[in-house]
Design an enzyme around this catalytic site. Structure first.
Site, short mmCIF file in Angstrom:
data_model
loop_
_atom_site.label_atom_id
_atom_site.label_comp_id
_atom_site.label_asym_id
_atom_site.label_seq_id
_atom_site.Cartn_x
_atom_site.Cartn_y
_atom_site.Cartn_z
N HIS A 306 0.85 -1.12 0.01
CA HIS A 306 -0.18 0.22 -0.02
C HIS A 306 0.89 0.95 -0.02
CE1 HIS A 306 -3.06 2.81 1.03
NE2 HIS A 306 -3.84 1.89 0.80
N ASP A 363 -7.94 -5.03 -0.51
CA ASP A 363 -8.45 -5.94 -1.86
C ASP A 363 -8.10 -7.44 -1.74
OD1 ASP A 363 -7.56 -3.13 -3.60
OD2 ASP A 363 -9.46 -3.76 -3.30
C1 SDX Z 1 -5.93 0.36 -3.11
O1 SDX Z 1 -4.04 4.54 -1.95
C2 SDX Z 1 -5.06 4.29 -1.46
O2 SDX Z 1 -5.44 4.58 -0.49
C3 SDX Z 1 -5.75 3.10 -2.44
C4 SDX Z 1 -6.58 2.02 -1.64
C5 SDX Z 1 -8.12 2.94 -1.60
O3 SDX Z 1 -8.84 2.73 -0.57
O4 SDX Z 1 -8.28 3.81 -2.20
O5 SDX Z 1 -6.34 1.67 -0.50
C6 SDX Z 1 -7.14 0.86 -2.53
O6 SDX Z 1 -5.63 0.70 -4.50
C7 SDX Z 1 -5.13 -0.79 -2.52
C8 SDX Z 1 -4.00 -1.15 -3.27
C9 SDX Z 1 -4.43 -2.11 -4.27
N1 SDX Z 1 -3.31 -2.82 -5.02
C10 SDX Z 1 -2.80 -3.79 -5.01
O7 SDX Z 1 -3.02 -4.68 -4.11
C11 SDX Z 1 -1.48 -4.06 -6.16
C12 SDX Z 1 -0.42 -4.52 -5.66
N2 SDX Z 1 0.13 -3.75 -4.93
C13 SDX Z 1 1.34 -2.85 -5.45
O8 SDX Z 1 1.33 -2.70 -7.05
C14 SDX Z 1 1.75 -1.69 -4.75
O9 SDX Z 1 1.97 -2.16 -3.32
C15 SDX Z 1 0.89 -0.25 -4.52
C16 SDX Z 1 0.56 0.09 -5.96
C17 SDX Z 1 -0.29 -0.76 -3.89
C18 SDX Z 1 1.85 0.70 -4.02
O10 SDX Z 1 2.71 0.97 -4.47
P1 SDX Z 1 4.09 1.77 -4.08
O11 SDX Z 1 3.50 2.34 -2.69
O12 SDX Z 1 4.47 2.86 -5.29
O13 SDX Z 1 5.17 0.89 -3.75
P2 SDX Z 1 6.43 0.72 -4.70
O14 SDX Z 1 5.89 0.39 -6.06
O15 SDX Z 1 7.43 1.78 -4.51
O16 SDX Z 1 6.78 -0.46 -3.79
C19 SDX Z 1 8.08 -0.57 -3.18
C20 SDX Z 1 8.82 -1.81 -2.93
C21 SDX Z 1 9.15 -2.09 -4.61
O17 SDX Z 1 10.39 -3.05 -4.35
P3 SDX Z 1 11.82 -2.39 -4.54
O18 SDX Z 1 11.87 -1.52 -5.80
O19 SDX Z 1 11.82 -1.52 -3.17
O20 SDX Z 1 12.79 -3.86 -4.52
O21 SDX Z 1 7.77 -2.96 -2.70
C22 SDX Z 1 7.79 -3.85 -3.99
C23 SDX Z 1 8.15 -3.03 -5.25
O22 SDX Z 1 8.47 -3.85 -6.16
N3 SDX Z 1 6.04 -4.10 -3.92
C24 SDX Z 1 5.91 -5.41 -4.17
C25 SDX Z 1 4.24 -5.03 -4.19
N4 SDX Z 1 4.15 -4.04 -3.82
C26 SDX Z 1 5.20 -2.97 -3.59
N5 SDX Z 1 6.44 -6.35 -4.68
C27 SDX Z 1 5.52 -7.50 -4.82
N6 SDX Z 1 4.20 -7.42 -4.70
C28 SDX Z 1 3.53 -6.37 -4.40
N7 SDX Z 1 2.22 -6.13 -4.37
#
Ligand code: SDX
Length: 422
Positions: A306, A363
């Protein structure tokens, strides 16, 4: 003496006020940054940038706190109903019993959708994704309600709120009815809002609809949990579109499109598809954890991580508990729930996820409940939109009432210097 931030550039110091919110969050107020320094900030995805002040929702990502207008999400999920929470978010205070009754009845006055909207619906192929239909149909509502909202006029704003809450629910279910080839249903003014959702979705002309109160109660709680979440992607979109003084339906339609993305609201559908794929591949959760950790693999563990919560998403905790209760009450044995539990346990013990504070979000479990309630997977994000609607309305209303300026971020150009066009 209020705190300030000092920025030193090329030996020159610039001072900026620090703004403190009611929960002691602090921000450097950079409204004068470009005037003073000629510079802008650069913050892709706005991870460090506040777009506004707001009195609606408070999140603490480190402590896993979520409050609507000061009330803890745990309290509201336990003790309130969805229309009560919608009223609280939009108008700022809990409704009295009289106000709530009036709100529900005033919504009922606006649940008829212009019959000509059906010809727009007919234009979509049966294979169209419900979110694409919902975004288009929501925008089309403007054609039948062209008068823009006078946000300064309390009665006009209240009417627009009731109209949006009424019509959006109906057209959301029409997206499903269309794909199923069923006749469109109409709101039943003798029933409640959430019960109407189930009737609008599943009632067929040939037999009476059997209400299951467990299902209604579970859905009501899920809608509350999705109702608002401060400046997430879709809500920021609604505020951005509304800041140009585009209408409420047009702004909500843009929010629907933003929510559709699998990184945002579309994740609940992606979670179920991921869990089903794991199940169909013999339940090998370790293989999918490895894929999620492999930088060369675009696969992400959907429903995990998140932007704000670097702890458990408080909504995920409540939904996980509700999933167990609802499936037990309905007597549903779903192997997917077992896969979800196994995946969650493995991820929470895995160094990669722990190091990045990746926990289940809203989710991860919601789709398991929707599935048990008979909601088809491609309707999951529509469920999220129905829940988030009052939050979008509340945020749009606050943005317009605060007379916020039109949203217009800056950029740093990195393209070609001037060249002659021959
Ligand atoms: C919602 O914002 C809100 O409030 C949203 C929400 C709402 O109520 O409106 O809460 C609803 O959208 C919830 C999120 C639903 N999305 C998912 O479940 C999709 C999977 N999650 C990711 O795509 C990710 O965690 C995000 C998009 C939710 C957040 O992304 P960020 O904050 O931009 O995190 P990042 O991409 O900078 O990741 C940081 C690190 C990275 O690794 P490094 O580059 O540091 O090595 O964490 C890793 C990412 O690759 N990472 C994941 C991951 N999420 C982050 N690795 C594997 N699986 C994941 N799900």
């Amino acid at each position: 003496m209020s705190k300030t931030a000092i920025l030193e550039i090329d030996g020159k110091k610039y001072e900026f006020p620090i703004f403190k919110g009611s929960e002691n969050e602090e921000a450097i107020d950079i409204k004068k940054l470009r005037d003073l320094t000629g510079m802008v900030t650069l913050d892709p995805g706005y991870k460090n940038s506040g777009s506004c002040t707001s009195e609606i929702t408070f999140l603490d990502g480190e402590l896993g706190i979520l409050r609507y207008r000061g009330y803890a999400i745990e309290d509201l999920a336990e003790n309130a109903n969805f229309l009560e929470v919608s009223y609280l978010l939009i108008f700022g205070e809990k409704p009295t019993a009289v106000q709530l009754d009036k709100f529900e009845n005033d919504i009922r006055k606006h649940t008829l959708v212009n019959e000509e909207m059906k010809s727009i619906l007919d234009g979509f192929p049966k294979t169209a994704h419900p979110m694409g239909i919902l975004a288009a149909m929501t925008s089309a509502l403007t054609s039948f309600n062209p008068k823009s909202v006078d946000v300064e006029n309390e009665k006009d704003m209240y009417c627009a709120v009731c109209k949006t809450m009424g019509k959006f629910l109906v057209i959301a279910t029409w997206t499903f009815r269309k794909n199923m080839g069923y006749p469109m249903n109409y709101y039943d003014n003798t029933k409640g809002y959430v019960e109407n959702f189930m009737r609008l979705m599943f009632e067929i002309p040939t037999e009476p609809y059997k209400v299951n109160q467990t299902v209604i109660d579970a859905l009501d709680k899920l809608f509350i949990l999705h109702a608002d979440h401060e400046q997430n992607c879709s809500t920021s979109t609604v505020r951005m579109v509304g800041s140009s003084h585009a209408g409420l339906f047009a702004s909500i339609s843009a929010g629907v499109s933003a929510l559709w993305g699998p990184l945002h609201g579309g994740a609940n559908q992606a979670v179920l598809e991921m869990l089903e794929e794991i199940h169909n591949n013999g339940g090998d959760t370790d293989k999918y954890l490895a894929k999620a950790k492999d930088k060369a693999d675009p696969f992400r563990l959907m429903g995990f991580g998140h932007r704000v919560y670097k702890n458990f998403d408080p909504r995920a905790k409540i939904i996980k508990k509700a999933a167990n209760e609802v499936l037990a009450t309905l007597g549903v044995e779903d192997p997917i729930l077992e896969i979800a539990r196994k995946l969650e346990k493995a991820a929470l013990e895995d160094e990669y996820f722990k190091a990045r504070n990746l926990y289940p979000n809203v989710d991860f479990y919601s789709g398991i409940i929707y599935r048990a309630l008979g909601i088809p997977t491609d309707m999951f994000t529509v469920m999220f939109a129905i829940g988030r609607l009052p939050g979008w309305i509340a945020q749009w209303k606050e943005m317009r009432e605060n007379k916020e300026p039109i949203g217009r971020p800056r950029q740093i150009y990195t393209g070609s210097p001037l060249r002659e066009f021959k």
